[in-house]
Design an enzyme around this catalytic site. Structure first.
Site, PDB file in Angstrom:
ATOM      1  N   TYR A  48      -2.355  -3.112  12.851  1.00 56.16           N
ATOM      2  CA  TYR A  48      -3.290  -2.588  12.034  1.00 56.16           C
ATOM      3  C   TYR A  48      -4.169  -1.430  12.938  1.00 56.16           C
ATOM      4  O   TYR A  48      -4.860  -1.973  13.611  1.00 56.16           O
ATOM      5  CB  TYR A  48      -3.927  -3.203  11.043  1.00 56.16           C
ATOM      6  CG  TYR A  48      -4.568  -2.343   9.638  1.00 56.16           C
ATOM      7  CD1 TYR A  48      -3.616  -1.613   9.099  1.00 56.16           C
ATOM      8  CD2 TYR A  48      -5.991  -2.406   9.412  1.00 56.16           C
ATOM      9  CE1 TYR A  48      -3.997  -0.802   8.077  1.00 56.16           C
ATOM     10  CE2 TYR A  48      -6.574  -1.704   8.568  1.00 56.16           C
ATOM     11  CZ  TYR A  48      -5.453  -0.703   7.881  1.00 56.16           C
ATOM     12  OH  TYR A  48      -5.870  -0.139   6.769  1.00 56.16           O
ATOM     13  N   GLU A  85       0.936  -0.978   0.002  1.00 53.12           N
ATOM     14  CA  GLU A  85      -0.008   0.009  -0.028  1.00 53.12           C
ATOM     15  C   GLU A  85       0.913   1.242  -0.081  1.00 53.12           C
ATOM     16  O   GLU A  85       0.331   2.278  -0.653  1.00 53.12           O
ATOM     17  CB  GLU A  85      -0.837  -0.090   1.172  1.00 53.12           C
ATOM     18  CG  GLU A  85      -2.102   1.159   1.217  1.00 53.12           C
ATOM     19  CD  GLU A  85      -3.221   0.786   1.687  1.00 53.12           C
ATOM     20  OE1 GLU A  85      -3.701  -0.396   1.620  1.00 53.12           O
ATOM     21  OE2 GLU A  85      -3.946   1.670   2.138  1.00 53.12           O
TER      22      GLU A  85
END
Ligand SMILES: [Zn+2]
Ligand SMILES: [Zn+2]
Length: 937
Positions: A311, A7
């Site tokens: 996360y 990402e």
């Protein structure tokens, strides 16, 4: 080759390091984008979304008759590349790849970002095998596991994200346009409306309305102080609030000694350890440490990318069975938290705490790596430590309190006192973020009599509900299903940057109130959370493959059309309402000239100024810098002298530019120029100000009579002052031109401001562009110009000055361009060449050239040049070309020497002509001889 796409760049770097193990990772750069290679693997990172959804071309004109705001609902959408260099690199690598793994974040947004990359890859390599790896932390265990258990891209999950993207674009763009156009706002001033943003703003506005409508009620509280073994103890009446003053006074009067202990209740209270962090819980806890929602999320993402925490976007508050809690504890034993970990191991609760929400995508936020304060810096450390301590707290025993409640009687009135002692600190020992204060009461016995040291009857008022803090608002948004764990903090940030809300706690601005007020009246669907909740439900159905993207988007379109039915029926009213209410926000106070309000005005051209609402009857106005220097808004401060709100220029990412009281500013900034008028004195200036004459322009415009009336000066002095003002105006105009010129032709450089340069030039007596032509090089160097810069600047100044002179003489601009191109630049250049030569050089008709040269000669007071007609010139040229050896090149040279026909050539002195043309004398003699021969024949 195995291509891995992550990402962000930072995760690419970390994942490469983890996967490479002992292999060496080679870093490559292509167009500034890094890629990391080892063996046959290449890893590169995206920058989140590298494409963006936009409307098909043709919808950019807001005022288009054909493409109205409503037409955006059904407009087609396309994906536009936003990160071209990254796209280029990925496609270049994908062509060579025989396997691609998408390793973007594991949630809806990450899946969509992954799908976007997938589409870019498929476009250049339709057959390559593409798989997906999913992980919740960038740690060796998780990464190795994720890459040896890859799966497929979840296209349903990505489609849910796509549906939201398209719907947000469609709602946001069409409504923003409609409302902005209705309220006649454009440019920096538009009123944005959005699917999540507007209901969130509505909550803040509704709370503000509650606060405004709140009527405080009085109530009374009764308490007393007693003493036991030298200690003062406070007891409160068991009626916590008396709403009736008489009843409170009666109870107060009846409260009499002795104070008798009627009951002692001892008990234990359990203070449960906190539950694991989800995103909202984390943001709320970080807010207590002083971090804004956006800031805490930014830091958390950074910690995640560096492998220090899991996360941070998660709705889960239950540790999954697969999470190795012991492993985390073991790792933390090798950190500064080792003693805390030892304590937790000795006081560990049998089962970790758990919240109400359990999801399968990500675990609650927990530490995944070891950091030190030195390595990551203070702010990141504070957030990291919070995550570590929260994790440890969820594994610790509950805290235990021993509580003591003592009831008293005083003349029949019941009182009570409470105390508590922490007997088992449990989790509080390692999670010191919320206070736990002991409140120890001495030992009492039932029936014991005590003195009353003091009686208190206090009058208090009920308080309005508090404004939302950012953290509270995020909690409330979550409860209402507004936005997602990933977007809530961003939505609040947008409300702030769009000037809808300010401060923390959040307070709506007048614009915010006006927009929501109007929408609530005419199209309340947009301000309620229902629509957005429904979309979230539909997105879940898409994820579960029970509905498809197009179907959900279509339904949303229909809904938006119904909203527009309402809006379009009330467009005029909505616009008027918003304009009426926001006008106040721009109103500064009384006009010094007429007493009506003056107001900040923003024009579409980026210009802004302060003008009188009584215009055109009153023309008072104050200039402001362009919007590029900051958008002018009023502040709450008011000038005590002029009663005007202060003005500030605000610009994103820059410190606000405080203008202060606009009139004080106006006076100060014009004082210097007023003082340029030779006969100006302090006294005259004061008198002019009293009559609201502040600028040189206003002095000139007032004329002799006006100045006499304002200052009482005799006619002659008044005339002098007006004349002086007119001259200053001319000077100011020149200076402004000079400033524009310098700004245009001198590139900006650090440590050199254009205004400082111009100031120094003025001080040296150079006020205009013409003055620059003759300026000493040394002066130009001393104001900060380089040698070449000064040379170019002067050349340009010379060109412009000459051009202006020639234009003033009457040479048309089209011809000027041609003259300039041929090197005929100054008026003297016109006189210095023969018209035939000028015509030849420029291609301008010789008769026209003659007319122009004649005009220049007249202006310079020089004799007019020789006149030649076009026919004469053509005839002469034919004569010359007939001579052997004379071609176009020689013609040009001869023209410049005034030789335009055979006779002229014949009569010229060969020596002279050789000197003027550079043609050798022998050749000239030959030409002459040849001509004579031809002429005789
Ligand atoms: Zn006025
Ligand atoms: Zn003032």
């Amino acid at each position: 080759m195995h291509l891995i796409i992550t990402e962000k760049n930072i995760s690419a770097e970390r994942i490469a390091k983890i996967l490479a193990g002992k292999e060496k990772v080679t870093v490559g750069k292509d167009g500034g984008i890094s890629s990391y290679s080892f063996n046959d693997n290449v890893i590169t990172g995206l920058r989140g979304h590298v494409v963006e959804v936009d409307f098909e071309p043709g919808y950019s004109n807001w005022r288009s008759e054909e493409h109205t705001p409503r037409s955006l609902i059904d407009a087609g959408t396309i994906k536009v590349p936003t990160e071209k260099k990254i796209i280029y690199l990925i496609q270049k690598l994908a062509k060579k790849a025989d396997r691609v793994t998408i390793a973007t974040d594991f949630d809806t947004e990450g899946e969509l970002i992954g799908k976007e990359a997938y589409e870019l890859i498929r476009a250049v390599n339709p057959k390559v095998k593409v798989d997906r790896s999913r992980f919740s932390a960038i740690t060796p265990e998780e990464i190795h596991h994720a890459f040896s258990n890859t799966t497929e891209i979840d296209f349903a999950l990505a489609a849910a994200g796509e549906a939201r993207q398209v719907i947000d674009l469609m709602w946001g763009a069409s409504l923003t346009r409609f409302i902005s156009l209705a309220a006649r706002r454009g440019g920096a001033n538009i009123l944005s409306v959005g699917r999540v943003q507007s209901p969130t703003l509505a909550m803040i506005v509704d709370r503000e309305k509650e606060i405004e409508a709140f009527i405080a009620e009085k109530y009374w509280q009764l308490s007393l102080c007693t003493e036991k073994s030298g200690e003062i103890i406070e007891a409160r009446h068991t009626t916590p609030r008396f709403t009736d003053k008489a009843a409170a006074e009666t109870a107060h009067a009846r409260t009499k000694e002795p104070l008798i202990v009627t009951e002692i209740k001892e008990s234990q209270k359990t203070d449960r350890a906190p539950t694991p962090f989800d995103t909202t819980g984390f943001i709320v806890a970080a807010a207590r440490l002083g971090f804004s929602a956006a800031n805490s999320m930014r830091i958390a993402e950074d910690l995640y990318m560096n492998g220090l925490i899991s996360y941070p976007r998660t709705d889960n508050t239950v540790y999954p069975k697969t999470l190795d809690l012991n492993g985390v504890l073991k790792a933390l034993q090798h950190s500064v938290f080792s003693t805390d970990v030892d304590w937790v191991l000795a006081h560990r609760r049998p089962v970790p705490t758990a919240g109400k929400k359990s999801t399968t995508d990500h675990p609650p936020i927990h530490p995944t790596g070891i950091a030190t304060r030195d390595a990551i810096g203070d702010d990141r450390w504070k957030v990291y430590e919070l995550v570590v301590r929260r994790f440890l707290a969820t594994l610790s025993l509950d805290a235990q309190w021993k509580t003591l409640k003592v009831n008293f009687d005083a003349g029949g009135e019941p009182y009570t006192a409470t105390g508590g002692v922490l007997i088992e600190p449990g989790w509080r020992r390692i999670y010191p973020y919320s206070e736990a204060k002991d409140h120890v009461l001495p030992r009492f016995t039932e029936g014991e009599k005590l003195p009353i040291k003091e009686k208190r009857l206090e009058e208090k008022e009920t308080q309005p509900p508090p404004r939302y803090t950012q953290a509270k608002l995020i909690q409330r948004m979550e409860e209402l299903g507004l936005g997602t764990k990933s977007t809530r903090h961003e939505v609040i940030g947008k409300l702030v940057s769009r000037k809808y809300v300010e401060g923390n706690p959040l307070r709506p601005s007048l614009v915010g109130m006006a927009v929501i007020g109007s929408l609530e009246d005419h199209a309340d669907t947009i301000t309620k959370p229902d629509m957005t909740q429904m979309l979230e439900d539909h997105m879940n159905l898409i994820k579960e493959r029970q509905r498809n993207r197009d179907d959900v988007v279509r339904e949303s379109r229909e809904m938006l059309h119904r909203v527009f039915d309402q809006l379009e029926a009330h467009g005029q009213e909505i616009g008027d309402e918003i304009m009426d209410q926001t006008a106040e926000e721009m109103t500064l106070g009384p006009c010094p000239v007429c007493g009506k309000d003056i107001r900040i005005r923003h024009l579409r051209s980026q210009a802004q100024f302060i003008g009188c609402t009584n215009y055109p009857e009153c023309t008072f106005n104050i200039g402001l810098p362009m919007v590029m220097w900051g958008f002018a808004i009023r502040t709450d401060e008011i000038c005590p002298k002029h009663g005007l709100h202060h003005v500030t220029l605000v610009k994103k990412g820059a410190r606000p530019w405080e203008i202060g009281c606009p009139l004080c500013h106006h006076i100060t900034s014009n004082k210097e120029t007023l003082d340029l008028v030779p006969t100006m004195t302090d006294e005259i200036r004061e008198k002019l100000h009293k009559k609201h004459i502040y600028t040189v322009y206003e002095v000139a415009k007032s004329g002799q009579d006006g100045v006499m009336a304002a200052t009482g000066l005799p006619p002659e002095s008044a005339e002098k002052l007006v004349n002086g003002a007119e001259e200053v105006l001319v000077l100011l105009r020149k200076r402004s031109e000079c400033r524009k010129f310098v700004r245009k032709h001198l590139p900006p450089r650090r440590g050199r401001s254009h205004s400082a340069i111009v100031k120094k030039l003025h001080a040296a007596g150079i006020d205009d562009v013409e003055g620059l032509v003759g300026a000493e090089r040394q002066l130009l160097r001393s104001v900060g110009m380089g040698e070449v810069e000064a040379e170019n600047l002067q050349a340009e100044a010379k060109r412009i000055t000459n051009e202006r002179v020639l234009r003033d003489i009457g040479i048309p601009a089209v011809s000027l361009k041609k003259y300039h191109h041929a090197g005929i630049i100054t008026p003297l250049d016109f006189i210095g060449h023969h018209p035939a030569a000028i015509s030849e050089m420029t291609g301008i008709n010789p008769e026209t050239v003659y007319r122009h040269v004649e005009m220049v000669a007249k202006a310079l007071n020089k004799p007019a040049p020789e006149k030649i007609s076009k026919i004469q010139l053509e005839k002469g040229k034919a004569e010359l070309l007939a001579i052997r050896g004379i071609g176009e090149a020689a013609i040009g040279k001869l023209y410049r020497a005034g030789i335009f026909n055979g006779d002229r050539l014949d009569q010229a002195s060969p020596d002279d002509l050789a000197k003027k043309t550079g043609i050798p004398k022998e050749k000239i003699l030959e030409y002459q001889k040849e001509y004579r021969a031809v002429a005789k024949a």
